[in-house]
Design a protein around this motif. Structure first.
Motif, PDB file in Angstrom:
ATOM      1  N   THR A  63      33.489  10.858  -9.700  1.00  0.00           N
ATOM      2  CA  THR A  63      33.846   9.546  -9.167  1.00  0.00           C
ATOM      3  C   THR A  63      32.608   8.788  -8.702  1.00  0.00           C
ATOM      4  N   GLU A  64      31.702   9.484  -8.017  1.00  0.00           N
ATOM      5  CA  GLU A  64      30.461   8.809  -7.628  1.00  0.00           C
ATOM      6  C   GLU A  64      29.596   8.497  -8.846  1.00  0.00           C
ATOM      7  N   ALA A  65      29.586   9.397  -9.812  1.00  0.00           N
ATOM      8  CA  ALA A  65      28.802   9.143 -11.020  1.00  0.00           C
ATOM      9  C   ALA A  65      29.263   7.871 -11.716  1.00  0.00           C
ATOM     10  N   ILE A  66      30.575   7.673 -11.786  1.00  0.00           N
ATOM     11  CA  ILE A  66      31.132   6.460 -12.386  1.00  0.00           C
ATOM     12  C   ILE A  66      30.717   5.238 -11.584  1.00  0.00           C
ATOM     13  N   ALA A  67      30.906   5.309 -10.259  1.00  0.00           N
ATOM     14  CA  ALA A  67      30.580   4.168  -9.408  1.00  0.00           C
ATOM     15  C   ALA A  67      29.096   3.828  -9.475  1.00  0.00           C
TER      16      ALA A  67
ATOM     17  N   LYS B 218      33.310  18.691  -5.119  1.00  0.00           N
ATOM     18  CA  LYS B 218      32.753  17.390  -5.517  1.00  0.00           C
ATOM     19  C   LYS B 218      31.314  17.513  -6.030  1.00  0.00           C
ATOM     20  N   VAL B 219      31.173  18.247  -7.116  1.00  0.00           N
ATOM     21  CA  VAL B 219      29.875  18.362  -7.781  1.00  0.00           C
ATOM     22  C   VAL B 219      30.020  17.800  -9.192  1.00  0.00           C
ATOM     23  N   GLY B 220      29.368  16.677  -9.430  1.00  0.00           N
ATOM     24  CA  GLY B 220      29.350  16.065 -10.754  1.00  0.00           C
ATOM     25  C   GLY B 220      27.926  15.797 -11.175  1.00  0.00           C
ATOM     26  N   TRP B 221      27.774  15.188 -12.350  1.00  0.00           N
ATOM     27  CA  TRP B 221      26.425  14.905 -12.811  1.00  0.00           C
ATOM     28  C   TRP B 221      26.411  13.806 -13.860  1.00  0.00           C
ATOM     29  N   VAL B 222      25.226  13.244 -13.993  1.00  0.00           N
ATOM     30  CA  VAL B 222      24.924  12.262 -15.026  1.00  0.00           C
ATOM     31  C   VAL B 222      23.792  12.825 -15.870  1.00  0.00           C
TER      32      VAL B 222
ATOM     33  N   ALA C 299      17.917   4.268 -13.321  1.00  0.00           N
ATOM     34  CA  ALA C 299      18.748   3.147 -12.885  1.00  0.00           C
ATOM     35  C   ALA C 299      19.942   3.646 -12.082  1.00  0.00           C
ATOM     36  N   VAL C 300      20.631   4.661 -12.584  1.00  0.00           N
ATOM     37  CA  VAL C 300      21.807   5.177 -11.886  1.00  0.00           C
ATOM     38  C   VAL C 300      21.407   5.781 -10.547  1.00  0.00           C
ATOM     39  N   ARG C 301      20.279   6.492 -10.512  1.00  0.00           N
ATOM     40  CA  ARG C 301      19.824   7.087  -9.254  1.00  0.00           C
ATOM     41  C   ARG C 301      19.509   6.010  -8.212  1.00  0.00           C
ATOM     42  N   SER C 302      19.048   4.858  -8.649  1.00  0.00           N
ATOM     43  CA  SER C 302      18.738   3.769  -7.721  1.00  0.00           C
ATOM     44  C   SER C 302      19.984   3.308  -6.975  1.00  0.00           C
ATOM     45  N   ALA C 303      21.134   3.341  -7.637  1.00  0.00           N
ATOM     46  CA  ALA C 303      22.389   3.001  -6.964  1.00  0.00           C
ATOM     47  C   ALA C 303      22.930   4.190  -6.183  1.00  0.00           C
ATOM     48  N   LYS C 304      22.893   5.376  -6.785  1.00  0.00           N
ATOM     49  CA  LYS C 304      23.463   6.584  -6.162  1.00  0.00           C
ATOM     50  C   LYS C 304      22.812   6.903  -4.822  1.00  0.00           C
ATOM     51  N   GLN C 305      21.504   6.644  -4.678  1.00  0.00           N
ATOM     52  CA  GLN C 305      20.810   7.028  -3.449  1.00  0.00           C
ATOM     53  C   GLN C 305      21.326   6.272  -2.219  1.00  0.00           C
TER      54      GLN C 305
END
Length: 397
Positions: A109-113, A254-258, A267-273
């Motif tokens: 879910t966080e990976a999607i967001a 709640k362990v997911g990955w990209v 780019a995704v890490r910039s939002a995830k952090q």
């Protein structure tokens, strides 16, 4: 809801207008109904037993050894990132740099967001298959994007993608395709030919793709899971999302990955952090061990879920439902019209009192509520005795 109304000091509604259309999720409503009525909950998709004991013990060992009890590294612990890369290469031949092309997230879910917040700007269109997992719509809205649904339609006992409809949905404003296969809630697994057509379209229109593959290990019969990133032209434009919860039956961890090319992961890490920063420290070490389980684990897991699918699907058919036999995931979609009903919401809200079972109306996963109105989803990731009890109760219909 009171929390959404204006206050004397603020005439504007309190809730961000991008989220105004999203209330309490249907999963919370139906799970609460299961508790209040004592009904069997075949609504929310979580197992009622834990996964492998050795994986659970790996988490306990990590806790006791002090691994992950403090902030883990932002991208994820090296052991897990290495295990994810090894899994992708062993299963699909995708070679990944665990330091630059893997990012651990707080579940899928966080990976999607994070992916949508990173890659979509206001005014961008995101094409997603309908029915869709409910967080897709909310994440697109939070990013300021516009969701454009392409409906999977019933055909010969399953739900299928119309490639012409997909092509027609692409406009100059389309930024991204959001793909889910194996597909929740319909259980459809896109064929290699269908995915090749999607890939050709993405390359032709220069689109990014986010692909949700959390049910990759839950395909049945002759269905084959093909990661979109393995197809020509897709490695550099695809963000692949995976998760431990569905594969190892530890959804609460709640362990997911990209996984993606370095520029996309950055780019995704910039939002995830700025969402969770980090999460699930000790569980990351346990999932690293889980991903290295022998192939026999995955084969046995699939065989067990196949038997559960068959048990519930047969029981639903005996009870009078129209049954769409899923090729993947752990959900069965049914048609309630053979039972004389056509409103899934009303049917699901009455079902606990009528026969003591909870399900989910598929209409919540549609923009076009009428298209989803007669369909209801049941989860079969439960103990066999629970499924047998539910089947017996459903026969009252």
């Amino acid at each position: 809801m009171a929390a959404m109304t204006a206050t004397p000091a603020s005439p504007r509604p309190l809730l961000n207008r991008r989220l105004a259309e999203f209330g309490t999720t249907i999963f919370a409503e139906m799970s609460a109904l299961a508790v209040s009525t004592g009904a069997i909950n075949l609504g929310q998709g979580f197992p009622d037993t834990d996964g492998p004991e050795q994986v659970r013990e790996a988490a306990v060992r990590a806790l006791r050894d002090g691994r992950g009890n403090q902030y883990p590294p932002g991208p994820g612990v090296p052991e897990l990132r290495t295990a994810i890369a090894a899994h992708q290469e062993r299963r699909y031949g995708i070679a990944l740099d665990p330091d630059r092309e893997v990012l651990v997230t707080a579940g899928a879910t966080e990976a999607i967001a994070a992916s949508l917040l990173a890659l979509v700007e206001p005014g961008d269109e995101v094409v997603a298959f309908e029915p869709y997992y409910d967080s897709y719509a909310a994440s697109i809205a939070l990013a300021g994007g516009t969701r454009v649904p392409v409906t999977l339609r019933p055909h010969d006992g399953s739900f299928r993608l119309d490639l012409d409809e997909l092509r027609a949905a692409i406009t100059p404003r389309t930024r991204l395709l959001l793909i889910n296969t194996p597909h929740n809630p319909t259980g459809t697994v896109l064929t290699r030919a269908e995915l090749a057509a999607v890939a050709e379209l993405a390359v032709e229109r220069d689109l990014l793709v986010v692909t949700d593959e959390v049910y990759e290990h839950l395909t049945f019969d002759d269905a084959e899971h093909v990661p979109l990133a393995t197809l020509p032209g897709m490695r550099e434009r695809t963000v692949t999302i995976g998760s431990a919860g569905k594969t190892f039956s530890f959804t609460g961890w709640k362990v997911g990955w990209v996984t993606a090319a370095p520029e996309l992961v950055t780019a995704v890490r910039s939002a995830k952090q700025f969402l969770t920063y980090v999460s699930s420290g000790p569980f990351q070490y346990a999932v690293a061990e889980a991903l290295a389980l022998p192939d026999s684990y995955f084969a046995d897991f699939r065989a067990g879920m196949t038997a559960k699918r068959d048990l519930l699907a047969a029981g639903l058919a005996d009870a009078g439902f129209g049954v769409f036999r899923p090729q993947g995931t752990y959900f069965v979609t049914t048609d309630i019209r053979p039972l004389g009903f056509d409103d899934g919401f009303a049917f699901c809200r009455a079902l606990p009192e009528r026969c003591g079972v909870v399900a989910i109306p598929n209409a919540v996963f549609y923009d076009d509520r009428e298209a989803g109105a007669p369909f209801v989803r049941f989860a079969f990731c439960k103990r066999d005795d629970v499924l047998a009890d539910a089947v017996g109760r459903l026969k009252q219909l």
